[in-house]
Design a protein around this motif. Sequence first.
Motif, PDB file in Angstrom:
ATOM      1  N   GLY A 285      -8.393 -14.299  11.620  1.00 32.15           N
ATOM      2  CA  GLY A 285      -9.462 -13.552  12.272  1.00 32.15           C
ATOM      3  C   GLY A 285      -9.166 -12.067  12.422  1.00 32.15           C
ATOM      4  N   LYS A 286      -8.323 -11.525  11.553  1.00 37.17           N
ATOM      5  CA  LYS A 286      -7.976 -10.114  11.643  1.00 37.17           C
ATOM      6  C   LYS A 286      -8.931  -9.267  10.813  1.00 37.17           C
ATOM      7  N   GLY A 287      -8.936  -7.970  11.080  1.00 39.21           N
ATOM      8  CA  GLY A 287      -9.654  -7.059  10.205  1.00 39.21           C
ATOM      9  C   GLY A 287      -8.985  -7.051   8.843  1.00 39.21           C
ATOM     10  N   VAL A 288      -9.776  -7.002   7.776  1.00 35.87           N
ATOM     11  CA  VAL A 288      -9.219  -7.099   6.422  1.00 35.87           C
ATOM     12  C   VAL A 288      -9.768  -5.983   5.542  1.00 35.87           C
ATOM     13  N   ILE A 289      -8.858  -5.349   4.795  1.00 36.65           N
ATOM     14  CA  ILE A 289      -9.222  -4.380   3.764  1.00 36.65           C
ATOM     15  C   ILE A 289      -8.543  -4.816   2.475  1.00 36.65           C
ATOM     16  N   ILE A 290      -9.308  -4.880   1.381  1.00 39.88           N
ATOM     17  CA  ILE A 290      -8.727  -5.206   0.081  1.00 39.88           C
ATOM     18  C   ILE A 290      -8.356  -3.899  -0.609  1.00 39.88           C
ATOM     19  N   VAL A 291      -7.081  -3.770  -0.977  1.00 42.16           N
ATOM     20  CA  VAL A 291      -6.585  -2.548  -1.608  1.00 42.16           C
ATOM     21  C   VAL A 291      -6.213  -2.876  -3.054  1.00 42.16           C
ATOM     22  N   TYR A 292      -6.969  -2.328  -3.976  1.00 39.40           N
ATOM     23  CA  TYR A 292      -6.710  -2.533  -5.412  1.00 39.40           C
ATOM     24  C   TYR A 292      -5.777  -1.419  -5.866  1.00 39.40           C
ATOM     25  N   ASN A 293      -4.482  -1.724  -5.927  1.00 36.31           N
ATOM     26  CA  ASN A 293      -3.455  -0.728  -6.198  1.00 36.31           C
ATOM     27  C   ASN A 293      -3.237  -0.556  -7.710  1.00 36.31           C
ATOM     28  N   LYS A 294      -2.480   0.486  -8.071  1.00 36.42           N
ATOM     29  CA  LYS A 294      -2.150   0.820  -9.472  1.00 36.42           C
ATOM     30  C   LYS A 294      -3.417   1.148 -10.268  1.00 36.42           C
ATOM     31  N   TRP A 295      -4.370   1.777  -9.582  1.00 36.99           N
ATOM     32  CA  TRP A 295      -5.631   2.155 -10.213  1.00 36.99           C
ATOM     33  C   TRP A 295      -5.390   3.123 -11.367  1.00 36.99           C
ATOM     34  N   ASP A 296      -4.267   3.852 -11.321  1.00 39.47           N
ATOM     35  CA  ASP A 296      -3.954   4.810 -12.376  1.00 39.47           C
ATOM     36  C   ASP A 296      -3.629   4.127 -13.702  1.00 39.47           C
ATOM     37  N   THR A 297      -3.269   2.831 -13.658  1.00 39.71           N
ATOM     38  CA  THR A 297      -2.892   2.119 -14.890  1.00 39.71           C
ATOM     39  C   THR A 297      -4.090   1.462 -15.576  1.00 39.71           C
ATOM     40  N   VAL A 298      -5.258   1.509 -14.931  1.00 40.79           N
ATOM     41  CA  VAL A 298      -6.444   0.819 -15.450  1.00 40.79           C
ATOM     42  C   VAL A 298      -7.218   1.731 -16.400  1.00 40.79           C
TER      43      VAL A 298
END
Length: 435
Positions: A285-298
């Motif tokens: 039940g915590k606050g959640v943020i999805i972090v899509y990391n390594k965006w520089d490699t995409v």
Amino acid sequence: MISGIVAIVGRPNVGKSTIFNRIIGERKSIVEDTPGVTRDRIYGKAEWLTKEFRVIDTGGIQLADQPFREEINMQVEIAIDEADTILFVVSGKDGITNDDEYIARLLQRSNKPVVLAVNKIDDYAENNNIYEFYNLGLGDPIAVSGSHGIGIGDALDALIQTFPDKKQKDYDGMTRFCIIGRPNVGKSSLVNAILNQDRVIVSNVEGTTRDAIDTPFKREGKDYVVIDTAGIRKRGKVYENIEKYSVLRAMSAIERSDVVLVVIDGEKGIREQDKHVAGFAHEAGKGVIIVYNKWDTVDKDESTMARIEKQIRTQFVYLSYAPILFVSALKKQRIQTILPMIDAVHDSSLLRIQTNVLNEVLMDAQLMTPPPTHKGKRLKIYYASQVAVAPPTFVLFVNEPELLHFSYKRFLENSLREAFGFEGTTLRILARERT
């Protein structure tokens, strides 16, 4: 607050899983009369005499060259590393075996408190069977019966007396957030990028960071604590899912956090394990943020971000409320978006709605989409009240609680989100019969 962590260890087929189920109060672990059936450590939460603690059910240790012996040995070693106290289970029907003696030596070297439970003492007449277990050199054996629940209370009494005196760190007034994800997704790099300093060791070897690290810091007049939870390192020839090694620390860190950052490796894409890790945050039940990391490699074009966001929403259906950030910890790209989003999500989780405003929104939602009938009956919502925050929790007073179908509950949740935002936080809706 978790007072301690107990690992249940012992050779195969002595009844560890039965005792585990008895302690946590549910049949979560597989129980089968076949040696070695419990191959994965399984985790549960229990409470005894106001003390809350975690329990780890391990596979058995054995000397003979049986299937999974090496893996089971390693699981128990890791469980011992993670635990505050060991519950060593032996069989009163079998007496002391070579495997019991081997395990006893292993436990003595661990320097952890050990409670010795002699299981399968199903009758008072069998109590004399416990005395030979003094020879293991682990203190007073306790007669128990996992099948019948006999002596479990005595074992729990002994266990909680061994728990360390854990003092909760005083982080009042500070926003606490943790960073979770499978190994090598860039959690430590993300911590360093947020702090703008090399505070945490960063390496390409999976599971370099072993323990959770709390780092208080201040940014633009606001106080934060970041909790870095990285996976425990691989040891030996263990080919299991690494997530099982880090799950306890992740769960403990989640419990202490206000907001959880679920990190996905943009270079490798979404994996099944990402969903398991994110599920812990959602269930807590915590606050959640999805972090899509390594965006520089995409490799990107104008539609890449939208396409990946759609993939995330499809794979993480239960986190539809969680904002998604695309960042590169290595290049420090978009890192400045993280703390403002943490603030927004934390504020959402603490949002309180006035009762009259809440009921107006729910009344409008019912008028627009009336509840469906079920077996000739229709749900009636008389009024609602918010009873908690973090996460925001609402009680609906209704005619019959079982008429609140999950699909209509989801509709009401969406109506609340549309009216009040609640970005990044789960909502809990409970039905109570009006008396």
